[in-house]
Design an enzyme around this catalytic site. Structure first.
Site, PDB file in Angstrom:
ATOM      1  N   ARG A  59       0.872  -1.193   0.000  1.00  0.00           N
ATOM      2  CA  ARG A  59       0.000   0.000   0.000  1.00  0.00           C
ATOM      3  C   ARG A  59       0.893   1.221   0.000  1.00  0.00           C
ATOM      4  O   ARG A  59       1.644   1.471   0.935  1.00  0.00           O
ATOM      5  CB  ARG A  59      -0.919   0.012   1.225  1.00  0.00           C
TER       6      ARG A  59
ATOM      7  N   HIS B  38      -7.723   0.948  -6.444  1.00  0.00           N
ATOM      8  CA  HIS B  38      -7.887   0.048  -5.296  1.00  0.00           C
ATOM      9  C   HIS B  38      -8.583  -1.225  -5.808  1.00  0.00           C
ATOM     10  O   HIS B  38      -9.744  -1.488  -5.492  1.00  0.00           O
ATOM     11  CB  HIS B  38      -8.710   0.758  -4.217  1.00  0.00           C
TER      12      HIS B  38
ATOM     13  N   ASP C 137     -17.932   7.151  -1.137  1.00  0.00           N
ATOM     14  CA  ASP C 137     -16.698   6.993  -0.354  1.00  0.00           C
ATOM     15  C   ASP C 137     -16.443   8.322   0.348  1.00  0.00           C
ATOM     16  O   ASP C 137     -17.091   9.342   0.045  1.00  0.00           O
ATOM     17  CB  ASP C 137     -15.537   6.605  -1.287  1.00  0.00           C
TER      18      ASP C 137
ATOM     19  N   GLN D 207     -10.303  -3.881  -3.463  1.00  0.00           N
ATOM     20  CA  GLN D 207     -11.588  -3.426  -2.937  1.00  0.00           C
ATOM     21  C   GLN D 207     -12.718  -3.708  -3.931  1.00  0.00           C
ATOM     22  O   GLN D 207     -13.777  -4.208  -3.560  1.00  0.00           O
ATOM     23  CB  GLN D 207     -11.520  -1.916  -2.647  1.00  0.00           C
TER      24      GLN D 207
ATOM     25  N   CYS E 190     -16.688   1.365   0.856  1.00  0.00           N
ATOM     26  CA  CYS E 190     -15.520   0.519   1.138  1.00  0.00           C
ATOM     27  C   CYS E 190     -15.055   0.624   2.580  1.00  0.00           C
ATOM     28  O   CYS E 190     -14.308  -0.229   3.059  1.00  0.00           O
ATOM     29  CB  CYS E 190     -14.390   0.830   0.173  1.00  0.00           C
TER      30      CYS E 190
ATOM     31  N   ARG F  48     -13.463  -8.747   1.419  1.00  0.00           N
ATOM     32  CA  ARG F  48     -12.042  -8.460   1.133  1.00  0.00           C
ATOM     33  C   ARG F  48     -11.228  -9.725   1.387  1.00  0.00           C
ATOM     34  O   ARG F  48     -10.334 -10.069   0.622  1.00  0.00           O
ATOM     35  CB  ARG F  48     -11.529  -7.322   2.042  1.00  0.00           C
TER      36      ARG F  48
HETATM   37  N1   CP Z   1     -11.310  -0.130   2.414  1.00  0.00           N
HETATM   38  C1   CP Z   1     -10.027  -0.194   2.848  1.00  0.00           C
HETATM   39  O1   CP Z   1      -9.075  -0.361   2.087  1.00  0.00           O
HETATM   40  O2   CP Z   1      -9.896  -0.112   4.211  1.00  0.00           O
HETATM   41  P1   CP Z   1      -8.503   0.128   4.972  1.00  0.00           P
HETATM   42  O3   CP Z   1      -7.972   1.463   4.518  1.00  0.00           O
HETATM   43  O4   CP Z   1      -8.860   0.110   6.434  1.00  0.00           O
HETATM   44  O5   CP Z   1      -7.557  -0.983   4.611  1.00  0.00           O
END
Ligand code: CP
Length: 307
Positions: free
Chosen positions: A106, A133, A224, A136, A262, A290
């Site tokens: 990430r 992403h 979001d 997701q 998400c 997920r």
């Molecule tokens: N939706 C998501 O990626 O959550 P986090 O940022 O908590 O990993």
């Protein structure tokens, strides 16, 4: 054989993505049954999880998923390794590849992620960048199909900011046959490059600045948070306030429509408590999925899922 990376949905064919989604559904159905004993493609393998940004869902779901597939997760923060600062991204990728069997990362800078993947000799998985992403959206598609059946011919509505999750939804629209109606303020619309990609790839993408128009008759309403990782506040709250998902907006969608987010959500901003906690909300199923979707992605990376 080059490593099987998972960077963007746009890198895959519809058949490949469908194979991963089917595998995720099967893995979920077998979880905690005797049959799941066979789901161990990561036996004896170590998967690094590099987080240069905070996380709850990605961190927890990857760690649990790696363990359930028989592997060992190794958590590393961006601060520990000073990614891109102590040494080149390429050298970091080359060195990590000598220790571990796959890397989930990430990092905000998508170019750095691509650079990392170019030099890694083991599979690299995108755990979120500023640009996309994809893990997701694989979980989101799985969730939609569990509740509403095939995504094909469905109408998906997005209202709010144009961010990394929306970008992966646009990539999905170029691979699966559904309508994607997107409402954003004009200032925060998807980039020209993303719009061009959508039209070149046959995505049925419709852009508007009116949330009511995007949501009308939709099978799924998604939003979001207004300030995503790496964003500056600027004028976002003022621009995005009319794009909040509340009960009145949800009533414009189809009667059986689901609401997705998400997470993490900023309740009272992009979505009201009544919608988050209401009967149409499937946000916790999304969070759970997920885990299952990413187990399938990991299995794909190790050649255990074929299109
Ligand atoms: N939706 C998501 O990626 O959550 P986090 O940022 O908590 O990993």
């Amino acid at each position: 054989m080059p490593p099987r990376h998972f960077i963007d949905l746009s890198d895959f064919t519809t058949r490949e993505l469908r194979a991963m989604l089917d595998a995720g559904r099967d893995i979920k159905a077998r979880r905690r049954t005797p049959a799941s004993q066979g789901d161990r493609p990561l036996d004896g393998k170590t998967v690094a999880m590099i987080f240069d940004q905070p996380s709850l869902r990605t961190r927890a779901s990857f760690e649990v998923g790696i363990r359930e597939l028989g592997g060992a997760p190794m958590m590393v923060t961006g601060r520990e390794i000073e990614l891109g600062e102590r040494e080149s991204v390429a050298d970091t990728a080359r060195v990590f590849s000598r220790y571990v069997d796959a890397i989930m990362i990430r990092i905000l800078d998508h170019g750095q992620l691509r650079e990392f993947a170019r030099h890694a000799t083991v599979p690299v998985i995108n755990g979120l960048t500023k640009t996309s992403h994809p893990c997701q959206v694989m979980a989101d598609i799985m969730t939609f199909e569990e509740h509403r059946g095939s995504l094909q011919k469905a109408r998906i509505a997005w209202t709010g900011d144009s961010n990394n999750v929306l970008a992966s939804w646009i990539h999905a629209a170029g691979r699966f046959d559904f309508e994607l109606h997107v409402a954003t303020p004009a200032e925060l619309a998807p980039s020209r490059a993303l719009q061009d990609w959508a039209s070149e790839n046959g995505a049925r993408l419709k852009l508007t600045t009116k949330p009511e128009e995007a949501v009308e008759g939709a099978d799924c309403v998604i939003t979001d948070c207004w300030v995503s990782m790496g964003d500056k506040e600027g004028n976002r709250h003022n621009l995005l306030r009319p794009f909040q998902v509340d009960e009145a907006l949800m009533r414009r969608a189809a009667r059986e429509a689901v609401f997705m987010h998400c997470l993490p959500a900023t309740r009272g901003e992009e979505v009201t408590d009544a919608v988050m906690d209401g009967p149409q909300s499937v946000v916790y199923d999304e969070a759970e999925n997920r885990l299952h979707a990413q187990k399938a992605i990991l299995a794909w990376c190790f050649g255990q899922v074929q299109a």
